[in-house]
Design an enzyme around this catalytic site. Sequence first.
Site, PDB file in Angstrom:
ATOM      1  N   ASP A  29      -0.668   3.056   2.773  1.00  0.00           N
ATOM      2  CA  ASP A  29      -1.385   2.569   3.792  1.00  0.00           C
ATOM      3  C   ASP A  29      -0.617   2.920   5.205  1.00  0.00           C
ATOM      4  O   ASP A  29       0.247   3.548   5.039  1.00  0.00           O
ATOM      5  CB  ASP A  29      -1.225   1.004   3.724  1.00  0.00           C
TER       6      ASP A  29
HETATM    7  N1  URA Z   1       0.006  -1.199  -1.884  1.00  0.00           N
HETATM    8  C1  URA Z   1      -0.412  -1.389  -0.773  1.00  0.00           C
HETATM    9  O1  URA Z   1      -0.773  -2.545  -0.409  1.00  0.00           O
HETATM   10  N2  URA Z   1      -0.457  -0.471  -0.089  1.00  0.00           N
HETATM   11  C2  URA Z   1       0.217   0.701  -0.219  1.00  0.00           C
HETATM   12  O2  URA Z   1       0.398   1.526   0.677  1.00  0.00           O
HETATM   13  C3  URA Z   1       0.526   1.094  -1.352  1.00  0.00           C
HETATM   14  C4  URA Z   1       0.434   0.021  -2.131  1.00  0.00           C
END
Ligand code: URA
Length: 237
Positions: free
Chosen positions: A103
């Site tokens: 993310d």
């Molecule tokens: N899980 C998440 O919620 N975000 C990420 O970036 C990676 C795994």
Amino acid sequence: MRIDKLLANMGYGSRKEVKKLLKDGGVTVNNEMVKDAKLHVNPENDTVSIYGEEVHYREFVYLMMNKPPGVISATEDAVDQTVIDLLEPDHQIFNPFPVGRLDKDTEGLLLITNDGQLSHQLLSPKKHVPKTYFAVIDGEVTDKDIEAFKEGVELDDGYVTKPGELTILKSGIRSDIELTITEGKFHQVKRMFEAVGKRVVYLQRLSMGPLKLDEELELGEYRELTEEELTNLLDRE
Ligand code: URA
């Protein structure tokens, strides 16, 4: 491999531009000027130079980045800076892409490569490649959560996750945890904690399969994988 393809792959321009470079007499193979774009060369044995400078051919590039927050895991974006924007031109010419997504606000280990086969192997749901995250959770993480994650939790869309291994590093109104999962559903770690009524306030990926985040890398920094890291990754296939 054809000389024009080799040079184009190495970032010396489009096939057309490379043809011109050849025509202009800029290219030698084993110290002999070459003008024929169709000439076959063996990148292992032949010495290719451009205006006297040797070209070191390789097909793939493998980079480990400590992804900073605020940057997106994509090759291009109209608004945000991408992880590819953070690379040196010498690496960008390989047209690499991030293996999977973190993310925008997630930090940590990101593999960037142009090896589609390796990427596929690492991301394939069938391969169950473990990924370990460190997270700070708003809320007290308990043994009940460990059990729930071991069983699998139901996400907001009804999907029940595969078992996750949760370790509590520090418990309190804010808790520090490590979580290992073998899937990569969208926002998976955040949604797993939502499923048990808690919120992730900081998320960092520590490892992916045998590959571990190099702690020497500052946020936004990256380096090529070592021979050993690469061998261990490729051995998984
Ligand atoms: N899980 C998440 O919620 N975000 C990420 O970036 C990676 C795994």
